[in-house]
Design a protein around this motif. Structure first.
Motif, PDB file in Angstrom:
ATOM      1  N   VAL A 101     -31.981  -8.254 -15.121  1.00 14.62           N
ATOM      2  CA  VAL A 101     -32.269  -7.184 -14.167  1.00 14.62           C
ATOM      3  C   VAL A 101     -32.890  -7.748 -12.890  1.00 14.62           C
ATOM      4  O   VAL A 101     -32.675  -7.216 -11.795  1.00 14.62           O
ATOM      5  N   THR A 104     -30.354  -8.503 -10.288  1.00 15.93           N
ATOM      6  CA  THR A 104     -29.852  -7.278  -9.662  1.00 15.93           C
ATOM      7  C   THR A 104     -30.825  -6.769  -8.611  1.00 15.93           C
ATOM      8  O   THR A 104     -30.422  -6.371  -7.513  1.00 15.93           O
ATOM      9  N   TRP A 285     -40.867   7.693 -22.684  1.00  9.80           N
ATOM     10  CA  TRP A 285     -40.574   6.395 -23.314  1.00  9.80           C
ATOM     11  C   TRP A 285     -41.411   6.207 -24.570  1.00  9.80           C
ATOM     12  O   TRP A 285     -40.893   5.798 -25.614  1.00  9.80           O
ATOM     13  N   GLY A 363     -28.951   3.685 -16.394  1.00  5.55           N
ATOM     14  CA  GLY A 363     -30.143   3.232 -17.105  1.00  5.55           C
ATOM     15  C   GLY A 363     -29.932   2.933 -18.559  1.00  5.55           C
ATOM     16  O   GLY A 363     -30.899   2.657 -19.285  1.00  5.55           O
ATOM     17  N   LYS A 364     -28.689   2.984 -19.024  1.00  4.47           N
ATOM     18  CA  LYS A 364     -28.343   2.654 -20.408  1.00  4.47           C
ATOM     19  C   LYS A 364     -29.155   3.464 -21.411  1.00  4.47           C
ATOM     20  O   LYS A 364     -29.653   2.943 -22.408  1.00  4.47           O
ATOM     21  N   ASP A 366     -32.052   4.687 -21.400  1.00  2.00           N
ATOM     22  CA  ASP A 366     -33.460   4.325 -21.535  1.00  2.00           C
ATOM     23  C   ASP A 366     -34.247   5.092 -20.476  1.00  2.00           C
ATOM     24  O   ASP A 366     -33.845   5.107 -19.306  1.00  2.00           O
ATOM     25  N   ARG A 369     -35.459   2.867 -17.345  1.00  2.00           N
ATOM     26  CA  ARG A 369     -34.338   2.390 -16.540  1.00  2.00           C
ATOM     27  C   ARG A 369     -33.642   3.541 -15.829  1.00  2.00           C
ATOM     28  O   ARG A 369     -33.200   3.406 -14.681  1.00  2.00           O
ATOM     29  N   LEU A 372     -35.657   4.428 -12.797  1.00  2.00           N
ATOM     30  CA  LEU A 372     -35.445   3.450 -11.725  1.00  2.00           C
ATOM     31  C   LEU A 372     -34.097   3.682 -11.040  1.00  2.00           C
ATOM     32  O   LEU A 372     -33.981   3.564  -9.813  1.00  2.00           O
ATOM     33  N   ALA A 373     -33.077   4.008 -11.830  1.00  2.00           N
ATOM     34  CA  ALA A 373     -31.777   4.319 -11.237  1.00  2.00           C
ATOM     35  C   ALA A 373     -31.868   5.557 -10.356  1.00  2.00           C
ATOM     36  O   ALA A 373     -31.272   5.615  -9.272  1.00  2.00           O
ATOM     37  N   VAL A 415     -23.483  -1.475 -13.945  1.00  2.00           N
ATOM     38  CA  VAL A 415     -23.942  -1.329 -15.320  1.00  2.00           C
ATOM     39  C   VAL A 415     -23.262  -2.325 -16.239  1.00  2.00           C
ATOM     40  O   VAL A 415     -23.838  -2.839 -17.187  1.00  2.00           O
ATOM     41  N   SER A 418     -21.859  -0.975 -21.626  1.00  2.00           N
ATOM     42  CA  SER A 418     -23.025  -0.542 -22.383  1.00  2.00           C
ATOM     43  C   SER A 418     -22.573   0.457 -23.433  1.00  2.00           C
ATOM     44  O   SER A 418     -21.515   1.063 -23.327  1.00  2.00           O
TER      45      SER A 418
END
Length: 431
Positions: A101, A104, A285, A363-364, A366, A369, A372-373, A415, A418
């Motif tokens: 990450v 990225t 989370w 964010g898969k 999660d 994540r 953040l996306a 991504v 995933s």
């Protein structure tokens, strides 16, 4: 292309198992494509002059000096850094290793600096970094709440396509409740209930009656758009002063933290709902990965039959998770009418629910994540205003479509490959 890696024994669901790690070449290819586009922009439309970045505003406790950099030189340096990241990503992919990450983030930051340096070259105005960050956070708030609701829904096995409808219902009910009561807090409570109600309808059709989840979500979105538009025209417009004029949450500065240079005013001079977002992301989370409720939720989303055999009530777990998710999304809807503006407007969510769905995938699945996306998409939306201030030669139409372009790139390229929860979108029938 796959590699096998042992799963940490700390997770009781997968203790002693092995996990398949998927390595994709999509990320390096996407990196290269974006970098090439920025380089092409610099070649086709070079600009003269310097670009100024302002790191402090008047009244800040600690003033940092403005920085002026040569526009084109800085832009090409950013492209060079991005090209190095592309090369590193290609090497990792060739060795069947995943792109971290951090790479990225470095790529995004380098290309962002390159683009801003090019856009602001020769302008008499400067980029306010604090306002750029703060505006991005504000635009990302509904997307973050929507993404959190989407993660919870998919982790329990229900694809929540109705995020857009939940946001819109939350915005409408928050406007009416806050206007009638004179309290923004009451508006937020009404928005939570509205989001949970839409989620309940989604659950009834998808969990109890096992209707296709995508179809039900799309229908609910259309239903909420039509219903709120009708009520807006027939009820809110005639009685606007009484039913559609809310008190908004005022920004609250956190002593000490708000004085931190650059990020202090952007992060810690915000409204109450923004601070709720800061708490909601780690709370979701923790609940999902560190509690019994979260363990059962993930078990139902991965293998509902196995969860049923050990005594977990699948349907009840899915209903509860959906109601929680709907309430969280409803808070995001309230943001529109008790923070952003003081009244409800037709289709004011403008597709934020669908961008939230993209953030879930980016964010898969999660929570952190996905948040953040969502911030990335908020930043893409905020760029339009920042570029218009400095008079950048970028068409406004392009900037309006930028968040959706970022969404497509994120889902299709950055991504990579995933894996969604195994039972996501699958109705459960107890045999």
């Amino acid at each position: 292309m796959t590699t096998l890696a042992p799963v940490p024994a700390s997770d009781p669901m997968t203790e002693g198992a092995r996990q398949v790690t998927v390595v994709s070449r999509k990320a390096p290819i996407a990196f290269a494509a974006v970098t090439a586009l920025v380089a092409l922009l610099l070649l086709v439309a070079p600009r003269d002059g310097s670009t100024r970045f302002r790191f402090s505003d008047e009244g800040d406790l600690l003033r940092l000096p403005d920085v002026a950099v040569p526009g084109m030189v800085t832009a090409w340096v950013g492209v060079a850094v991005a090209a190095a990241v592309v090369a590193a990503g290609a090497v990792l992919a060739a060795r069947r290793r995943r792109v971290p990450v951090v790479l990225t983030l470095v790529l995004v930051l380098a290309l962002l600096v390159a683009f801003l340096a090019w856009a602001g070259a020769g302008s008499s105005r400067d980029f306010s970094v604090a306002r750029l960050i703060g505006g991005s956070i504000l635009l990302a708030v509904p997307i973050v709440f929507g993404a959190l609701g989407g993660v919870i829904g998919e982790r329990v096995g229900v694809v929540n396509i109705a995020i857009e409808g939940q946001l819109l219902a939350g915005a409408f009910c928050a406007a009416v409740a806050a206007s009638l009561s004179g309290s923004a807090v009451v508006g937020v409570v009404a928005a939570v209930l509205a989001g949970a109600l839409v989620a309940l309808v989604l659950g009834v059709f998808t969990i109890t009656y096992r209707v296709n989840q995508v179809i039900v979500g799309v229908v609910l979105n259309v239903l909420v758009v039509g219903l709120t538009s009708f009520l807006y025209s027939q009820v809110l417009v005639p009685g606007a002063e009484r039913l559609n004029e809310t008190d908004r949450f005022a920004p609250v500065a956190i002593p000490g933290l708000s004085s931190i240079p650059i990020v202090g005013p952007a992060l810690f001079e915000q409204s109450v709902l923004v601070y709720v977002m800061y708490l909601a992301v780690p709370a979701v989370w923790f609940a999902m990965f560190r509690t019994r409720w979260g363990l059962r939720l993930r078990a139902v989303g991965e293998h509902p039959k196995a969860a049923d055999t050990v005594g977990i009530k699948v349907e009840r777990t899915r209903y509860r998770a959906l109601l929680v998710a709907g309430g969280i999304v409803g808070i995001g809807g309230a943001f529109y009418t008790v923070v952003s503006v003081s009244s409800f407007g037709k289709e004011m969510t403008a597709g934020a629910g669908f961008i939230a769905l993209a953030a879930v995938i980016f964010g898969k699945w999660d929570p952190v994540r996905a948040a953040l996306a969502a911030l990335l998409f908020g930043f893409a939306s905020n760029l339009e205003g920042a570029l218009s201030v400095v008079g950048a030669p970028v068409p406004s139409q392009f900037m309006l479509m930028l968040p959706y372009v970022v969404t497509i790139l994120a889902v299709a390229g950055l991504v990579g490959r995933s894996r969604a929860p195994a039972a996501s979108g699958e109705p459960y029938t107890k045999e």
